[in-house]
Design a protein around this motif. Sequence first.
Motif, mmCIF file in Angstrom:
data_model
loop_
_atom_site.group_PDB
_atom_site.id
_atom_site.type_symbol
_atom_site.label_atom_id
_atom_site.label_comp_id
_atom_site.label_asym_id
_atom_site.label_seq_id
_atom_site.Cartn_x
_atom_site.Cartn_y
_atom_site.Cartn_z
ATOM 1 N N LEU A 22 0.825 -1.214 0.000
ATOM 2 C CA LEU A 22 0.000 0.000 0.000
ATOM 3 C C LEU A 22 0.858 1.263 0.000
ATOM 4 N N ALA A 23 2.027 1.192 0.633
ATOM 5 C CA ALA A 23 2.936 2.335 0.670
ATOM 6 C C ALA A 23 3.700 2.500 -0.646
ATOM 7 N N GLY A 24 3.690 1.479 -1.497
ATOM 8 C CA GLY A 24 4.332 1.571 -2.803
ATOM 9 C C GLY A 24 5.722 0.981 -2.890
ATOM 10 N N GLU A 25 6.291 0.558 -1.767
ATOM 11 C CA GLU A 25 7.628 -0.020 -1.789
ATOM 12 C C GLU A 25 7.743 -1.104 -0.728
ATOM 13 N N LEU A 26 8.157 -2.270 -1.174
ATOM 14 C CA LEU A 26 8.385 -3.400 -0.282
ATOM 15 C C LEU A 26 9.885 -3.649 -0.216
ATOM 16 N N ALA A 27 10.442 -3.546 0.964
ATOM 17 C CA ALA A 27 11.870 -3.806 1.180
ATOM 18 C C ALA A 27 12.018 -5.163 1.857
ATOM 19 N N THR A 28 12.801 -6.054 1.249
ATOM 20 C CA THR A 28 13.064 -7.379 1.818
ATOM 21 C C THR A 28 14.500 -7.788 1.522
ATOM 22 N N PRO A 29 14.989 -8.807 2.210
ATOM 23 C CA PRO A 29 16.310 -9.365 1.897
ATOM 24 C C PRO A 29 16.307 -10.294 0.676
ATOM 25 N N ILE A 113 12.289 -14.835 9.619
ATOM 26 C CA ILE A 113 11.729 -14.386 8.338
ATOM 27 C C ILE A 113 12.816 -13.752 7.484
ATOM 28 N N ALA A 114 13.683 -12.947 8.095
ATOM 29 C CA ALA A 114 14.786 -12.339 7.354
ATOM 30 C C ALA A 114 15.678 -13.422 6.745
ATOM 31 N N ALA A 115 15.942 -14.478 7.501
ATOM 32 C CA ALA A 115 16.775 -15.572 6.997
ATOM 33 C C ALA A 115 16.086 -16.298 5.839
ATOM 34 N N PHE A 116 14.782 -16.537 5.951
ATOM 35 C CA PHE A 116 14.047 -17.192 4.859
ATOM 36 C C PHE A 116 14.089 -16.335 3.599
ATOM 37 N N LEU A 117 13.875 -15.029 3.770
ATOM 38 C CA LEU A 117 13.905 -14.126 2.617
ATOM 39 C C LEU A 117 15.302 -14.038 2.016
ATOM 40 N N GLY A 119 17.337 -16.462 1.994
ATOM 41 C CA GLY A 119 17.449 -17.718 1.249
ATOM 42 C C GLY A 119 16.899 -17.588 -0.160
ATOM 43 N N ILE A 120 15.830 -16.819 -0.312
ATOM 44 C CA ILE A 120 15.300 -16.563 -1.652
ATOM 45 C C ILE A 120 16.365 -15.850 -2.485
ATOM 46 N N ARG A 121 17.014 -14.846 -1.898
ATOM 47 C CA ARG A 121 18.071 -14.110 -2.599
ATOM 48 C C ARG A 121 19.162 -15.069 -3.084
ATOM 49 N N ARG A 122 19.480 -16.056 -2.262
ATOM 50 C CA ARG A 122 20.543 -17.018 -2.590
ATOM 51 C C ARG A 122 20.073 -18.112 -3.560
ATOM 52 N N GLY A 123 18.810 -18.079 -3.975
ATOM 53 C CA GLY A 123 18.303 -19.048 -4.947
ATOM 54 C C GLY A 123 17.737 -20.318 -4.363
ATOM 55 N N GLU A 124 17.568 -20.384 -3.055
ATOM 56 C CA GLU A 124 17.091 -21.611 -2.416
ATOM 57 C C GLU A 124 15.661 -21.978 -2.801
#
Length: 158
Positions: A22-29, A113-117, A119-124
């Motif tokens: 809703l704010a227009g920007e989602l920041a994640t790892p 949650i930060a670790a799971f996200l 993991g997405i960055r790392r291609g898991e």
Amino acid sequence: MLRPCWFSQDFSAPDFFLPAVLAGELATPAGDGREPFVDVEDIADVAAAALTDARHAGRTYELSSPRALSFAEALTLIGTAVGRELRHRHQDPAAYAAAQVASGHAAADAEAIAAFLDGIRRGEDDYVSTGVQEALGRAPRSFEEYVRATAPTGVWNA
């Protein structure tokens, strides 16, 4: 046993990504990593089948959508459907966890949650599974289908 990946509905859940959408920007790892966001309706359909049909006994189903998307791609699809620009910004896992704690989440939950996200960055999670097809005999719903069904509800209207 059902093993779903991240849910499509995480983008419309009031206690998860929705405030940032809703704010227009989602920041994640998650960076540019890809995730095969699964529709919770598919999870429910597989669960119902598994609980009511003995042929599913002892089976494990990996559940995903038909393709993996980056968070930026997912937000572009949502933004196009609602007529506004939505962005994804990579955020360091520690900074993400700190922001989650500052917004009221328990430290252990925020760090997990930060670790799971990350993991997405790392291609898991950059995969597509066949569990929905195996359990139900049909293809899983795509993220695009989720967006088409959800946008008219107004949940993403800022």
